[in-house]
Design a protein around this motif. Structure first.
Motif, mmCIF file in Angstrom:
data_model
loop_
_atom_site.group_PDB
_atom_site.id
_atom_site.type_symbol
_atom_site.label_atom_id
_atom_site.label_comp_id
_atom_site.label_asym_id
_atom_site.label_seq_id
_atom_site.Cartn_x
_atom_site.Cartn_y
_atom_site.Cartn_z
ATOM 1 N N GLU A 85 -22.975 -44.276 -88.883
ATOM 2 C CA GLU A 85 -21.612 -44.801 -88.960
ATOM 3 C C GLU A 85 -21.154 -44.704 -90.418
ATOM 4 O OE1 GLU A 85 -19.686 -46.102 -86.469
ATOM 5 O OE2 GLU A 85 -21.245 -45.497 -85.046
ATOM 6 N N PRO A 86 -19.853 -44.606 -90.643
ATOM 7 C CA PRO A 86 -19.363 -44.643 -92.032
ATOM 8 C C PRO A 86 -19.727 -45.974 -92.689
ATOM 9 C CG PRO A 86 -17.608 -43.996 -90.525
ATOM 10 C CD PRO A 86 -18.778 -44.440 -89.687
ATOM 11 N N ILE A 87 -19.866 -45.941 -93.995
ATOM 12 C CA ILE A 87 -20.160 -47.142 -94.774
ATOM 13 C C ILE A 87 -18.902 -47.509 -95.544
ATOM 14 C CG2 ILE A 87 -21.576 -48.105 -96.617
ATOM 15 C CD1 ILE A 87 -23.704 -45.967 -95.837
ATOM 16 N N PHE A 88 -18.468 -48.754 -95.421
ATOM 17 C CA PHE A 88 -17.285 -49.234 -96.123
ATOM 18 C C PHE A 88 -17.751 -50.131 -97.267
ATOM 19 C CE2 PHE A 88 -15.958 -48.145 -91.874
ATOM 20 C CZ PHE A 88 -14.808 -47.406 -92.102
ATOM 21 N N VAL A 89 -17.504 -49.690 -98.493
ATOM 22 C CA VAL A 89 -17.976 -50.388 -99.682
ATOM 23 C C VAL A 89 -16.811 -51.171 -100.280
ATOM 24 C CG1 VAL A 89 -19.051 -50.135 -101.943
ATOM 25 C CG2 VAL A 89 -19.617 -48.531 -100.113
ATOM 26 N N THR A 90 -16.996 -52.482 -100.393
ATOM 27 C CA THR A 90 -15.947 -53.339 -100.938
ATOM 28 C C THR A 90 -16.387 -54.086 -102.193
ATOM 29 O OG1 THR A 90 -16.604 -55.123 -99.457
ATOM 30 C CG2 THR A 90 -14.844 -53.663 -98.691
ATOM 31 N N ALA A 91 -17.640 -53.891 -102.610
ATOM 32 C CA ALA A 91 -18.158 -54.577 -103.798
ATOM 33 C C ALA A 91 -19.037 -53.624 -104.589
ATOM 34 C CB ALA A 91 -18.953 -55.815 -103.395
ATOM 35 N N ASP A 92 -19.087 -53.832 -105.884
ATOM 36 C CA ASP A 92 -19.941 -53.023 -106.748
ATOM 37 C C ASP A 92 -21.411 -53.325 -106.463
ATOM 38 O OD1 ASP A 92 -17.625 -52.115 -107.899
ATOM 39 O OD2 ASP A 92 -17.876 -53.192 -109.781
ATOM 40 N N GLY A 93 -22.256 -52.319 -106.715
ATOM 41 C CA GLY A 93 -23.689 -52.495 -106.563
ATOM 42 C C GLY A 93 -24.300 -51.416 -105.705
ATOM 43 N N PRO A 94 -25.586 -51.581 -105.368
ATOM 44 C CA PRO A 94 -26.274 -50.604 -104.522
ATOM 45 C C PRO A 94 -25.667 -50.571 -103.122
ATOM 46 C CG PRO A 94 -27.836 -52.123 -105.543
ATOM 47 C CD PRO A 94 -26.467 -52.651 -105.813
ATOM 48 N N VAL A 95 -25.678 -49.389 -102.525
ATOM 49 C CA VAL A 95 -25.158 -49.194 -101.173
ATOM 50 C C VAL A 95 -26.343 -49.028 -100.236
ATOM 51 C CG1 VAL A 95 -23.767 -47.691 -99.696
ATOM 52 C CG2 VAL A 95 -23.068 -48.105 -102.068
ATOM 53 N N GLU A 96 -26.321 -49.759 -99.137
ATOM 54 C CA GLU A 96 -27.403 -49.659 -98.154
ATOM 55 C C GLU A 96 -27.211 -48.399 -97.313
ATOM 56 O OE1 GLU A 96 -29.368 -52.189 -94.517
ATOM 57 O OE2 GLU A 96 -28.365 -53.275 -96.141
#
Length: 109
Positions: A85-96
């Motif tokens: 699924e697409p990943i929606f990033v809303t905060a800084d930091g590592p992405v799972e």
């Protein structure tokens, strides 16, 4: 917000991503999309990295969308790796990023 689409590819390697604003660090390489204006895109060729499977697109709303290659080595990898699924990033930091062996199935030796 950043939307990360993943394009699975059967090959060795591991995808690691972190975010700070519109700056993505992908496998220790830094890509700064801050200068990309709303409604514009940067082709994968212009990004200049084999880690990207498509253009970087800045929507009219100011959201960034990128597509990254997701390497995996097991043809029987879980569905979350083969069809992520697409990943929606809303905060800084590592992405799972989806892993080949989900945490609940990790084998201890």
């Amino acid at each position: 917000m950043i939307k990360i689409n993943l394009s699975p590819i059967l090959m060795g390697g591991r995808l690691e991503v972190s975010v700070r604003g519109f700056e993505l660090t992908v496998c220790c390489e830094v890509f700064d999309f801050t200068p990309l204006k709303k409604g514009y895109e940067l082709s994968a060729a212009d990004i200049g990295s084999e880690l990207f499977a498509g253009p970087a697109v800045m929507s009219g709303d100011g959201d960034l969308e990128v597509t990254l290659l997701l390497p995996y080595s097991d043809p029987d990898a879980p569905m979350c790796v083969r069809f992520p699924e697409p990943i929606f990033v809303t905060a800084d930091g590592p992405v799972e990023i989806p892993k080949e062996i989900p945490a609940e199935q990790t084998i201890e030796r």
